[in-house]
Design an enzyme around this catalytic site. Sequence first.
Site, PDB file in Angstrom:
ATOM      1  N   ARG A   1      19.871 -20.946  -9.191  1.00  0.00           N
ATOM      2  CA  ARG A   1      20.495 -20.446 -10.427  1.00  0.00           C
ATOM      3  C   ARG A   1      19.402 -20.227 -11.477  1.00  0.00           C
ATOM      4  O   ARG A   1      18.916 -21.176 -12.093  1.00  0.00           O
ATOM      5  CB  ARG A   1      21.552 -21.432 -10.929  1.00  0.00           C
TER       6      ARG A   1
ATOM      7  N   GLU B   1       0.832  -1.207   0.000  1.00  0.00           N
ATOM      8  CA  GLU B   1       0.000   0.000   0.000  1.00  0.00           C
ATOM      9  C   GLU B   1       0.866   1.257   0.000  1.00  0.00           C
ATOM     10  O   GLU B   1       0.561   2.235  -0.703  1.00  0.00           O
ATOM     11  CB  GLU B   1      -0.926   0.007   1.224  1.00  0.00           C
TER      12      GLU B   1
END
Length: 370
Positions: free
Chosen positions: A214, A59
Amino acid sequence: MKFDSKSQEDNYYMKKALELAKLGIGAVNPNPLVGCIIVKNNKIIGQGYHMEYGQAHAEVNAINSAKEDIKDSTVYVTLEPCSHFGKTPPCADNLIRHKVKRVVICNTDPNPLVAGGGMKKLQESGIEVTTGILKEEGLKLNEVFFHYIKNNKPLVISKTAVSMDGKIATKHMESKWISNEKSRQMTHEFRNKYMAIMVGINTVLKDNPSLTTRIENQRTRNPIRIVIDTNLKIPMDLNLVKDKKAKTIIFTCKNDLSKIDLLKENNVDVYISPKDESGVDLDFVIKKLGELKIDSVLVEGGATLNDSLFRKNLVDKVKIFMAPKIIGGKDAPSFVSGMGIESLSDATNLHITNTTMIDNDILIEADVIK
């Protein structure tokens, strides 16, 4: 954009907020994934998501991005705005201060510190509140968070790659590679998504893994590495001890103070576990991980560790990559070993939630029925 109904409009913007929330995967645990869209005069004027644990909530980022005053706007947020002071001030108060007209929420927050308090604050300030928009999508997105908050322990996901006859290796223990390259890449996405990865000492001694993430061209994090090592056999020269790419935690029953000191010098934490018939008490492990605020564990261990976890009913979800191969052989290991069950009535039952073709592999995802 014109909409035929208010519900169609709410669904449209909430879907966008959910997509935004996904951008926080791998960075916010043990916080939830949250996205926020601010709409005024039928256009998006601000948007944001929770980017990293301890930093601004969705928010706040949406408000800060707003191109104009958000007074009288409609705010779409995927989780109930918080109503308490934590690492950041209450988001509900922030929305009240900016005099928004309406707040649309996907899921209420099960956290006892919120649990309806955010909605109550908004409503008492005269702000219209709508809840439950795309509720099921939100529950799926934040399944880790909801499980952790409700149970005070991590979501445990057992992941493996098997042949079509259920083998994880040949009789000579060759296992590279049963699954295809795309399946293996998806495993790295799981490692990025879940907070920790667990293996047994036999896997560590056999493969000397790094257990890192990875993924090309993407921000990632390495999971916390959990090793189940009953007799503290781990050598000091292995990757999980030497490299500092991620935190390593060892659970053992052997209180070898000199070796424990050496491991701690290498930034490896060691916890002494009670001992049961299998060695390290896995109930103790899961409880301790919850206390350490580890919200999810991806298990990439072998058949022995899987057996112990399933027998103790500690697995919550299963992800199996099934490759179109037949290995065969009574000495070739299966996904789960051990003594097995005496009767089918003792079997672990699963509810299959999804099947996906990964090139020529099949990913089977299931929930453990408890």
